[in-house]
Motif scaffolding. Sequence first.
Motif, mmCIF file in Angstrom:
data_model
loop_
_atom_site.group_PDB
_atom_site.id
_atom_site.type_symbol
_atom_site.label_atom_id
_atom_site.label_comp_id
_atom_site.label_asym_id
_atom_site.label_seq_id
_atom_site.Cartn_x
_atom_site.Cartn_y
_atom_site.Cartn_z
ATOM 1 N N LYS A 163 0.814 -1.217 0.000
ATOM 2 C CA LYS A 163 0.000 0.000 0.000
ATOM 3 C C LYS A 163 0.848 1.268 0.000
ATOM 4 C CE LYS A 163 -0.657 -0.168 5.047
ATOM 5 N NZ LYS A 163 -1.696 -0.204 6.084
ATOM 6 N N GLU A 164 2.159 1.129 -0.221
ATOM 7 C CA GLU A 164 3.089 2.257 -0.085
ATOM 8 C C GLU A 164 3.055 3.250 -1.239
ATOM 9 O OE1 GLU A 164 4.580 2.565 2.838
ATOM 10 O OE2 GLU A 164 3.651 0.678 3.399
ATOM 11 N N ARG A 165 2.570 2.871 -2.406
ATOM 12 C CA ARG A 165 2.572 3.769 -3.569
ATOM 13 C C ARG A 165 1.185 3.828 -4.217
ATOM 14 N NH1 ARG A 165 8.215 3.042 -6.872
ATOM 15 N NH2 ARG A 165 9.599 3.494 -5.147
ATOM 16 N N PRO A 166 0.241 4.437 -3.543
ATOM 17 C CA PRO A 166 -1.103 4.513 -4.139
ATOM 18 C C PRO A 166 -1.128 5.448 -5.343
ATOM 19 C CG PRO A 166 -0.997 5.839 -2.156
ATOM 20 C CD PRO A 166 0.317 5.109 -2.252
ATOM 21 N N ILE A 167 -1.965 5.109 -6.314
ATOM 22 C CA ILE A 167 -2.143 5.980 -7.479
ATOM 23 C C ILE A 167 -3.283 6.954 -7.220
ATOM 24 C CG2 ILE A 167 -3.713 4.501 -8.783
ATOM 25 C CD1 ILE A 167 -2.012 5.222 -11.271
ATOM 26 N N ALA A 168 -4.232 6.539 -6.373
ATOM 27 C CA ALA A 168 -5.363 7.388 -5.980
ATOM 28 C C ALA A 168 -5.297 7.564 -4.464
ATOM 29 C CB ALA A 168 -6.676 6.740 -6.391
ATOM 30 N N LEU A 169 -5.445 8.798 -4.003
ATOM 31 C CA LEU A 169 -5.230 9.086 -2.588
ATOM 32 C C LEU A 169 -6.486 9.097 -1.729
ATOM 33 C CD1 LEU A 169 -2.487 11.833 -2.967
ATOM 34 C CD2 LEU A 169 -2.206 9.412 -2.450
ATOM 35 N N GLY A 170 -7.647 8.839 -2.283
ATOM 36 C CA GLY A 170 -8.876 8.859 -1.491
ATOM 37 C C GLY A 170 -9.031 7.617 -0.632
ATOM 38 N N SER A 171 -9.918 7.720 0.348
ATOM 39 C CA SER A 171 -10.246 6.573 1.203
ATOM 40 C C SER A 171 -11.680 6.135 0.918
ATOM 41 C CB SER A 171 -10.063 6.942 2.680
ATOM 42 O OG SER A 171 -8.701 7.147 2.962
ATOM 43 N N ASP A 172 -11.919 5.786 -0.335
ATOM 44 C CA ASP A 172 -13.239 5.347 -0.763
ATOM 45 C C ASP A 172 -13.069 4.216 -1.769
ATOM 46 O OD1 ASP A 172 -13.038 6.540 -3.554
ATOM 47 O OD2 ASP A 172 -12.853 8.365 -2.349
ATOM 48 N N GLU A 173 -14.160 3.541 -2.089
ATOM 49 C CA GLU A 173 -14.085 2.367 -2.966
ATOM 50 C C GLU A 173 -13.492 2.699 -4.333
ATOM 51 O OE1 GLU A 173 -13.731 -1.209 -4.251
ATOM 52 O OE2 GLU A 173 -14.354 -0.823 -2.202
ATOM 53 N N ALA A 174 -13.810 3.855 -4.900
ATOM 54 C CA ALA A 174 -13.274 4.225 -6.218
ATOM 55 C C ALA A 174 -11.745 4.342 -6.174
ATOM 56 C CB ALA A 174 -13.898 5.529 -6.697
ATOM 57 N N SER A 175 -11.218 4.936 -5.127
ATOM 58 C CA SER A 175 -9.763 5.064 -4.981
ATOM 59 C C SER A 175 -9.126 3.713 -4.704
ATOM 60 C CB SER A 175 -9.427 6.030 -3.844
ATOM 61 O OG SER A 175 -9.924 7.311 -4.130
ATOM 62 N N TRP A 176 -9.714 2.950 -3.810
ATOM 63 C CA TRP A 176 -9.163 1.634 -3.483
ATOM 64 C C TRP A 176 -9.109 0.747 -4.721
ATOM 65 C CZ3 TRP A 176 -12.958 1.378 1.169
ATOM 66 C CH2 TRP A 176 -12.461 2.141 2.225
ATOM 67 N N ALA A 177 -10.148 0.803 -5.557
ATOM 68 C CA ALA A 177 -10.192 -0.020 -6.770
ATOM 69 C C ALA A 177 -9.028 0.308 -7.707
ATOM 70 C CB ALA A 177 -11.522 0.162 -7.488
ATOM 71 N N GLN A 178 -8.638 1.571 -7.793
ATOM 72 C CA GLN A 178 -7.513 1.962 -8.654
ATOM 73 C C GLN A 178 -6.177 1.504 -8.084
ATOM 74 O OE1 GLN A 178 -7.555 6.096 -10.143
ATOM 75 N NE2 GLN A 178 -9.561 6.232 -9.155
ATOM 76 N N ASN A 179 -6.105 1.382 -6.761
ATOM 77 C CA ASN A 179 -4.843 1.021 -6.113
ATOM 78 C C ASN A 179 -4.586 -0.483 -6.063
ATOM 79 O OD1 ASN A 179 -4.123 3.685 -5.643
ATOM 80 N ND2 ASN A 179 -5.282 3.773 -3.746
ATOM 81 N N ARG A 180 -5.595 -1.301 -6.303
ATOM 82 C CA ARG A 180 -5.429 -2.768 -6.329
ATOM 83 C C ARG A 180 -4.998 -3.151 -7.747
ATOM 84 N NH1 ARG A 180 -10.765 -2.445 -3.570
ATOM 85 N NH2 ARG A 180 -11.666 -2.983 -5.584
ATOM 86 N N ARG A 181 -3.693 -3.193 -7.974
ATOM 87 C CA ARG A 181 -3.230 -3.311 -9.351
ATOM 88 C C ARG A 181 -1.859 -3.975 -9.467
ATOM 89 N NH1 ARG A 181 -1.518 1.381 -7.192
ATOM 90 N NH2 ARG A 181 0.306 2.415 -8.048
ATOM 91 N N ALA A 182 -1.548 -4.374 -10.700
ATOM 92 C CA ALA A 182 -0.202 -4.805 -11.096
ATOM 93 C C ALA A 182 0.154 -3.964 -12.327
ATOM 94 C CB ALA A 182 -0.164 -6.291 -11.427
ATOM 95 N N VAL A 183 1.306 -3.330 -12.288
ATOM 96 C CA VAL A 183 1.719 -2.426 -13.354
ATOM 97 C C VAL A 183 2.975 -2.973 -14.033
ATOM 98 C CG1 VAL A 183 2.405 -0.057 -13.924
ATOM 99 C CG2 VAL A 183 0.801 -0.474 -12.046
ATOM 100 N N THR A 184 2.950 -3.052 -15.354
ATOM 101 C CA THR A 184 4.100 -3.519 -16.126
ATOM 102 C C THR A 184 4.947 -2.323 -16.534
ATOM 103 O OG1 THR A 184 2.787 -5.369 -16.949
ATOM 104 C CG2 THR A 184 4.808 -4.831 -18.157
ATOM 105 N N ILE A 185 6.211 -2.364 -16.177
ATOM 106 C CA ILE A 185 7.167 -1.289 -16.476
ATOM 107 C C ILE A 185 8.241 -1.840 -17.420
ATOM 108 C CG2 ILE A 185 8.810 0.364 -15.496
ATOM 109 C CD1 ILE A 185 5.968 0.768 -14.441
ATOM 110 N N VAL A 186 8.394 -1.212 -18.580
ATOM 111 C CA VAL A 186 9.431 -1.610 -19.542
ATOM 112 C C VAL A 186 10.745 -0.982 -19.102
ATOM 113 C CG1 VAL A 186 10.194 -1.435 -21.931
ATOM 114 C CG2 VAL A 186 7.805 -1.914 -21.420
#
Length: 170
Positions: free
Chosen positions: A145-168
């Motif tokens: 949880k150390e690098r959230p993309i969305a800073l809110g404390s609501d379901e919309a923000s949490w949904a954006q932060n549950r992720r896997a990101v591919t970096i080239v």
Amino acid sequence: MAKLRTALIIATMAVAVAGCQKKRPETLPPGPGPVDPGPGPGPDTSGEDAPGTPGHFKRNVISDTVLFALDQYDIDAEARRILDSQSQWLTQFPNTRITIEGHADERGTREYNLALGDRRANAAKNYLAARGVSPTRITTISYGKERPIALGSDEASWAQNRRAVTIVLN
């Protein structure tokens, strides 16, 4: 005796200072002259990234991010669609290495979220490997949880932060 000690100290200091002086080279290099840019390529004004680069990856795949449900790390239909487009791109550029970052929302302990982020990153890695991408080209890291993309404390923000990101990396 004091005069001898003072003379020795002064002589030692003189030798030390003389040894530190920079010697002038016998011949000096030529001074700066006019710069000839030559006929080489000019700045890239096309606005397009070169093939195999991180920008090219982002432009040519559906997304660099796979989202997950609460406390889940399974690859659903939308994640498969995204990872399939990534595997096709990675197949075209077999020397390109990637890192998959696993993330979680702010709920739960730090340790739990680091473990969940790791499972998410590895689920994406395993899917890409099953699609023919060599696992040796893929590293994973969990940020929990150390690098959230969305800073809110609501379901919309949490949904954006549950992720896997591919970096080239190349």
